[in-house]
Design an enzyme around this catalytic site. Structure first.
Site, PDB file in Angstrom:
ATOM      1  N   ASP A  44      48.049  56.033 -13.158  1.00 56.75           N
ATOM      2  CA  ASP A  44      47.812  54.908 -12.248  1.00 56.75           C
ATOM      3  C   ASP A  44      46.468  55.062 -11.531  1.00 56.75           C
ATOM      4  O   ASP A  44      46.085  54.190 -10.747  1.00 56.75           O
ATOM      5  CB  ASP A  44      48.981  54.704 -11.274  1.00 56.75           C
ATOM      6  CG  ASP A  44      49.246  55.908 -10.394  1.00 56.75           C
ATOM      7  OD1 ASP A  44      48.571  56.944 -10.556  1.00 56.75           O
ATOM      8  OD2 ASP A  44      50.141  55.816  -9.520  1.00 56.75           O
ATOM      9  N   SER A  45      45.724  56.134 -11.852  1.00 57.55           N
ATOM     10  CA  SER A  45      44.317  56.211 -11.451  1.00 57.55           C
ATOM     11  C   SER A  45      43.579  55.004 -12.018  1.00 57.55           C
ATOM     12  O   SER A  45      42.483  54.660 -11.555  1.00 57.55           O
ATOM     13  CB  SER A  45      43.682  57.519 -11.955  1.00 57.55           C
ATOM     14  OG  SER A  45      43.972  57.720 -13.331  1.00 57.55           O
ATOM     15  N   ASP A  83      52.324  56.506 -16.238  1.00 56.92           N
ATOM     16  CA  ASP A  83      52.745  56.680 -14.844  1.00 56.92           C
ATOM     17  C   ASP A  83      53.677  55.562 -14.399  1.00 56.92           C
ATOM     18  O   ASP A  83      53.414  54.382 -14.672  1.00 56.92           O
ATOM     19  CB  ASP A  83      51.517  56.650 -13.930  1.00 56.92           C
ATOM     20  CG  ASP A  83      51.031  58.039 -13.585  1.00 56.92           C
ATOM     21  OD1 ASP A  83      51.788  59.006 -13.737  1.00 56.92           O
ATOM     22  OD2 ASP A  83      49.869  58.143 -13.143  1.00 56.92           O
ATOM     23  N   LYS A 111      55.781  59.621 -16.208  1.00 54.43           N
ATOM     24  CA  LYS A 111      55.505  60.588 -15.138  1.00 54.43           C
ATOM     25  C   LYS A 111      55.725  59.882 -13.810  1.00 54.43           C
ATOM     26  O   LYS A 111      55.407  58.692 -13.679  1.00 54.43           O
ATOM     27  CB  LYS A 111      54.062  61.091 -15.252  1.00 54.43           C
ATOM     28  CG  LYS A 111      53.596  61.955 -14.083  1.00 54.43           C
ATOM     29  CD  LYS A 111      52.301  62.676 -14.375  1.00 54.43           C
ATOM     30  CE  LYS A 111      51.043  61.915 -14.075  1.00 54.43           C
ATOM     31  NZ  LYS A 111      50.886  61.430 -12.697  1.00 54.43           N
ATOM     32  N   GLU A 113      55.647  60.730  -9.310  1.00 56.62           N
ATOM     33  CA  GLU A 113      55.246  61.678  -8.275  1.00 56.62           C
ATOM     34  C   GLU A 113      56.443  62.081  -7.428  1.00 56.62           C
ATOM     35  O   GLU A 113      57.191  61.222  -6.966  1.00 56.62           O
ATOM     36  CB  GLU A 113      54.176  61.040  -7.377  1.00 56.62           C
ATOM     37  CG  GLU A 113      52.908  60.697  -8.130  1.00 56.62           C
ATOM     38  CD  GLU A 113      51.831  60.060  -7.250  1.00 56.62           C
ATOM     39  OE1 GLU A 113      52.023  59.978  -6.009  1.00 56.62           O
ATOM     40  OE2 GLU A 113      50.797  59.647  -7.808  1.00 56.62           O
ATOM     41  N   GLU A 180      48.591  68.752  -8.788  1.00 52.44           N
ATOM     42  CA  GLU A 180      47.320  68.170  -8.334  1.00 52.44           C
ATOM     43  C   GLU A 180      46.932  68.737  -6.974  1.00 52.44           C
ATOM     44  O   GLU A 180      47.730  68.700  -6.019  1.00 52.44           O
ATOM     45  CB  GLU A 180      47.457  66.641  -8.263  1.00 52.44           C
ATOM     46  CG  GLU A 180      46.173  65.991  -7.752  1.00 52.44           C
ATOM     47  CD  GLU A 180      46.057  64.507  -8.049  1.00 52.44           C
ATOM     48  OE1 GLU A 180      47.009  63.922  -8.608  1.00 52.44           O
ATOM     49  OE2 GLU A 180      44.999  63.929  -7.722  1.00 52.44           O
TER      50      GLU A 180
END
Ligand code: KIV
Length: 257
Positions: A44-45, A83, A111, A113, A180
């Protein structure tokens, strides 16, 4: 198929370091595939490096699906991970529904978070047969609450929480965990204490692999290059030169004959 690809990534632990990169479009995915990258993340960057948002909290499921489809058209040999974007994984039901949408778009794993806080969601995704990659340390989707991107693991409480989260994700069946902005010492401790690969970004050199945002490697995501990028190719300078030279050739053509 995707299960076996994610199992292959898990089995790289202790054998070969994992070199992972993000991709958001078809041509980049083709380049990564030709280079033999074993794990391609549609991160999602995307929001920041492609769509021009200030952070990842603006990225929608629709935008993720659109870019996952583009990357999937490259049919990469490596595992295609996508993401789950901001607030797309708040309950087990929502997590499964959105993970299925990403898989329908072409992702082979997802993925999200968080650690123990999202364990029911992770369990639900895995029970649905979708391989899961964890993401611990600095969580970009929490950047507004946290007031910036801070290194994690300096305080003892943070170290313990990170270790507990990593063990919980590994125990439940995640195939890998992105770490990260975690201190090198804690990233090493986590890597040595779990049986699945840790894939670091700004987390020192003792993880089981590394991941980079591909535009940071290329040097096309603006002038800011994060400290953890050892070498950026600064391709945007060459792209700018190509445009300037072409523009010049149009505006002031060399007379023929
Ligand atoms: O969104 C992303 O690109 C990521 C990487 C920083 C691991 O999550």
């Amino acid at each position: 198929m995707s299960q076996s690809k994610s199992t292959s990534i898990r089995d790289m632990k202790g054998r070969q370091r994992v070199a992972a990169l993000t991709a958001y479009d078809y041509p980049t995915a083709c380049i990564l595939d030709q280079a033999g990258i074993p794990l391609i993340l549609v991160g999602d960057s995307l929001g920041m490096v492609v769509l021009g948002y200030p952070d990842t909290t603006h990225v929608t499921m629709g935008e993720m699906e659109h870019h996952v489809r583009a990357v999937a058209r490259a049919k990469p040999q490596g595992l295609l991970v996508a993401d789950l974007p901001y607030r797309s994984c708040e309950t087990p039901e929502q997590a499964v529904e959105n993970a299925r949408r990403l898989v329908a778009a072409g992702a082979e794993a997802v993925k999200a978070e968080g650690g123990q806080a999202i364990l029911p969601q992770v369990q639900a995704i895995l029970t649905d047969g979708i391989p899961f990659c964890g993401h611990l340390g600095m969580l970009p989707q929490s950047v507004l609450e946290e007031g910036g991107y801070h290194v994690k693991g300096k305080a003892e409480a943070e170290r313990q929480a990170l270790l507990a989260d990593a063990r919980a994700l590994a125990d439940v069946g995640a195939f890998a965990i992105v770490l990260e902005l975690v201190t090198a010492v804690v990233a090493r401790e986590i890597s040595e204490s779990i049986s699945i690969p840790t894939i670091g970004i700004g987390a020192g050199s003792h993880c089981d692999g590394e991941i980079l945002v591909v535009t940071d490697l290329f040097g096309t995501s603006g002038d800011y290059i994060p400290r953890h990028v050892k070498k950026s190719w600064r391709l945007s300078q060459q792209m700018r030169s190509a445009v300037v030279e072409w523009k010049e050739s149009v505006v002031n053509p060399v007379p023929i004959g």
